[in-house]
Design an enzyme around this catalytic site. Structure first.
Site: not given
Ligand SMILES: [Mg+2]
Length: 444
Positions: A2, A96-97
């Site tokens: 993350d 973003d993960e």
């Molecule tokens: Mg994040």
């Protein structure tokens, strides 16, 4: 894996002047919310999804920048490219993960997993310039919890024989599938931690939470997590809607609500890493008649202003002025990945800044009005000084900071707003390097 404070980190990467300073990313309008906050801003109590006004009150020294989702998507693709090199099984969850299940780590001990995670974090930092935190464990839920505990700029590997100790001390809300409703049901019977949930009799859990959900949550609480790491079937649309306490007939108020829902749906669109071709506006009048009207573009886009403007245009088409409305919804469909989007969007979108080639041949046709409004945070190109961003403007002047991700901190210079050497620029150029766009740069 993350990314830490992803949107704000990309701003700090591409605008070296704001590195290690509090940064808020988001809309500045009356309904603007924070889409991203740097860790420096979080120390003041500002955070994502907070109204921007509130965040600025808490952190008056923050640099506030409009979101540049295209840049975030390019950086996301760079990171995911590295991830797919080191892991054969990958599930991207959002921009973003991602979950990874590297074949080489099957049966590995903690030290081996730490080496892998440390090497991956270092590579992302070195090659892309942003920070990723990594959590690892036996199962997706534990990996996700561990990545949260690892932040910022860290990693946490949970060995199988320690997973229950970690899990059971956490509040039930930390578990997958437990929202506020389930949480309050559990609180009412005195169950606050995951360990207390795990210790319940299975029948008590299912009678409280239902057969399927209760059974699944009880297994998860006991550390039994066999969710596969796999790309999920993608939703066909993303949407947002709101029902009013009182019917609204005022056109300006309704338009503001439409724009608000367009923004909410846009956040979901961007976090899924996609772009949309069709915008649908749904309105329900006071007689519970639901009307939908749609507009389809020639190519998919993830630009908020384009999507939001279409939603606004649809309101007068859906309803005559003065009609009382009780519900407004906006949905985006015809979804493409943002990689597909970049195949089409820029050459055809006149609002997207100049073409890569200089347009010196047609000065009389210059698309920019001479009294152009420069907005703080916009990317600009100066014929002599190169790429920069607008730090502020007013009284006929605009101040530009000339810097990119690869220049280090740049100098600020002030120009007349209509300086002919100044033009709008592609935000992606702020990365300071040629980016592998799927269609190969200027070959059109
Ligand atoms: Mg994040």
């Amino acid at each position: 894996m993350d990314m830490d404070a992803f949107f704000a980190s990309v701003e700090q990467l591409t605008r070296p002047t704001v590195r290690s300073r509090p940064v808020l990313v988001g809309g500045l309008g009356p309904r603007g919310t924070v889409a991203g906050a740097s860790y420096e801003a979080r120390e003041y109590g500002a955070k994502s999804a907070m109204p921007m006004g509130e965040a600025r009150r808490r952190c008056p020294v923050a640099v506030v920048l409009p979101p540049r989702f295209r840049v975030y998507q390019v950086v996301s693709r760079q990171v995911l490219g590295i991830v797919r090199e080191v892991s054969d099984v990958v599930q991207q969850v959002s921009v973003d993960e991602a979950f990874l299940e590297p074949a080489e780590l099957a049966g590995a001990d903690v030290q081996r997993v730490e080496e892998f995670a440390g090497a991956l974090r270092a590579r992302v930092q070195r090659e892309v310039g942003v920070v990723a935190s990594i959590g690892a464990g036996p199962g997706k839920q534990l990996a996700k919890i561990a990545s949260g505990l690892a932040k910022p700029d860290g990693m946490l590997v949970v060995p199988p024989d320690e997973q229950l100790e970690l899990l059971w001390a956490l509040p039930v809300r930390k578990m997958w599938g437990i929202g506020p409703v389930t949480e309050s049901k559990l609180h009412r019977i005195g169950v606050n931690t995951i360990g207390e949930l795990a210790a319940m009799h299975p029948q008590d859990v299912t009678s409280l939470l239902g057969q399927a959900v209760g059974g699944e949550l009880h297994r998860l609480a006991q550390g039994v997590d066999d969710h596969p790491v796999a790309e999920r079937a993608e939703a066909k649309q993303v949407s947002a809607e709101t029902t009013f306490d009182h019917d609204i007939a005022d056109r300006e108020t309704l338009l503001a609500e439409v724009v608000g829902q367009a923004e909410n749906a846009h956040r979901r669109l961007v976090s899924s890493g996609r772009a949309a071709r069709t915008v649908t506006l749904k309105v329900r009048d006071s007689d519970f008649t639901t009307i939908s009207r749609a507009e389809t573009f020639s190519s998919a886009t993830s630009e908020l202003h384009t999507l939001s403007a279409a939603a606004r245009r649809l309101l007068p088409i859906a309803l005559p002025p003065g009609t009382p409305v009780r519900l407004v919804g906006v949905s985006y469909s015809g979804l493409a990945t943002s990689e597909q989007e970049s195949l089409f969007d820029h050459p055809s979108d006149p609002e997207d800044g100049p073409a890569p080639e200089p347009e010196s041949a047609e000065p009389a046709e210059a698309p920019r009005p001479s009294s152009r409004q420069w907005r703080a945070g916009d990317d600009v190109q100066h014929a002599e000084h190169g790429h920069g961003w607008v730090q502020g403007s007013g009284h006929g002047r605009v101040t530009i900071r000339f810097e990119t991700a690869t220049t280090g901190r740049g100098v600020a210079r002030t120009f007349a707003v209509d300086d002919p050497l100044l033009s709008a620029a592609d935000p992606v150029a702020s990365l300071g390097v040629e980016v592998d766009q799927p269609c190969g740069g200027g070959g059109r």
